[in-house]
Design a protein around this motif. Structure first.
Motif, PDB file in Angstrom:
ATOM      1  N   LEU A  48       0.853  -1.184   0.000  1.00 17.61           N
ATOM      2  CA  LEU A  48       0.000   0.000   0.000  1.00 17.61           C
ATOM      3  C   LEU A  48       0.888   1.232   0.000  1.00 17.61           C
ATOM      4  N   ARG A  50       1.647   5.077   0.280  1.00 18.87           N
ATOM      5  CA  ARG A  50       1.194   6.409   0.710  1.00 18.87           C
ATOM      6  C   ARG A  50       2.114   7.424   0.044  1.00 18.87           C
ATOM      7  N   GLY A  51       3.242   7.744   0.650  1.00 19.14           N
ATOM      8  CA  GLY A  51       4.158   8.659  -0.043  1.00 19.14           C
ATOM      9  C   GLY A  51       5.315   7.951  -0.716  1.00 19.14           C
ATOM     10  N   ASP A 114       7.139   2.511   2.783  1.00 22.09           N
ATOM     11  CA  ASP A 114       6.021   2.987   3.605  1.00 22.09           C
ATOM     12  C   ASP A 114       5.783   2.030   4.778  1.00 22.09           C
TER      13      ASP A 114
END
Ligand code: ATP
Length: 305
Positions: A48, A50-51, A114
């Motif tokens: 997953l 995010r940044g 992440d």
């Protein structure tokens, strides 16, 4: 060195497509030969993003048991930032990149994206988030259009043209005998090192990954046009977490952190300015490069006079 990773990256995803459209046996055999036994864990979850921060935590690795190539490497690249790896040939820079792509599993430590351990997520999700611009790009014996589309197989023609423009190769393609339909590769039009790297940039722009791994060409790119590749490279790295293996220190003076690797260990780290002040390995590498460049331009002007 990195030339096989990109095909491997897409291997799973595009295998069927490659099989359907054309069977390029050379490429397929190469892929199969290099395929390592990296497996998803039974309950692997997709990564997953995010940044897309990247972290190496006490990573050690050897290709063969007798020889440790990376020793207790730790560094972190915050989301959207750029880290550069420099150091002598064979020190382990490209290995860092290969490990992030999970081309091999590590012996000790953790690699996190992440905050997720990359060995616990599915390889497909990991590799779909990483774009690689290798030193030497493999071209398929197919059209230049196909070769760029390889970055994202469902891309529309106009997206391919935009990517080519941003990679600064569109004008060149228009001058090829059949434009975007020109056959390239071993059995077609041969592209220069700079042109091949631009194809890799265009592919990566199409793929739009969260993380970009850049293995800078070792050989100095000579002509003005080839030097301009830096602009295209900056474009592909902009707003993405980037790790660059650099050979010319001038290209990484703006990196957020430079890691100096020697014999598999990080011996110095900091910004360009920090490292110059340290009066250590980096400082010496920098002065050496300036000296080489001065010698080169002296030779150049001797030739011209
Ligand atoms: P360069 O600047 O020349 O590209 P590098 O710093 O990127 O070098 P790596 O390619 O990471 O160096 O190699 C680190 C060490 O690992 C070298 O000693 C190399 O010989 C060894 N090595 C690389 N690939 C393999 C492999 N597939 N099997 C065994 N040893 C390897």
């Amino acid at each position: 060195i990195m030339q096989l990773y990109v095909p491997l990256n897409w291997f799973g995803t595009y295998y069927r497509l490659i099989q359907k459209n054309f069977v390029d046996m050379e490429n397929m055999l190469e892929l199969l030969k290099e395929k390592k036994e990296i497996c998803d864990v039974p309950d692997a979850k997709p990564l997953l993003i995010r940044g897309a921060s990247v972290e190496f935590r006490n990573v050690s690795f050897s290709y063969i048991p007798e020889k440790r190539v990376l020793k207790n490497i730790s560094f972190a690249v915050p989301a959207g930032r750029t880290a550069a790896l420099v150091g002598p040939s064979g020190s382990g820079k490209s290995t860092v990149i290969r490990l992030l792509f999970r081309f091999y599993d590590i012996d000790e430590g953790e690699i996190l994206i992440d905050n997720q351990n990359i060995s616990l997520v599915t390889q497909e999700s990991l590799r779909s988030q990483i774009g690689v611009v290798p030193q030497d790009t493999v071209l398929f014996n197919n059209t230049i259009k196909f070769n760029i589309r390889y970055g994202r197989i469902d891309a529309e023609d106009h997206e391919i043209v935009t990517a080519a423009k941003h990679a600064d190769i569109h004008q060149k393609i228009l001058n090829f005998p059949h434009g975007y339909e020109t056959q390239v590769g071993e059995r077609g039009l041969k592209l220069s090192g700079g042109e091949k790297q631009r194809v890799a940039i265009a592919r990566t722009l199409l793929k739009a990954p969260a993380i970009v791994l850049l293995d800078e060409a070792t050989s100095a790119l000579d002509t003005e046009t080839e030097r301009n590749i830096q602009v295209a490279l900056n474009r592909v790295c902009a707003h993405r977490t980037t790790i660059v293996v650099a050979h010319r220190l001038s290209t990484i003076i703006n990196a957020d952190e430079i890691l100096v690797i020697k014999e598999g260990e990080i011996v110095e780290r900091g910004t360009h300015a920090n490292l110059l002040e340290m009066d250590g390995v980096y400082n010496r590498m920098w002065n050496q490069q300036i000296e080489n460049e001065n010698e080169q331009s002296a030779r150049q002007s001797d030739l011209e006079n």
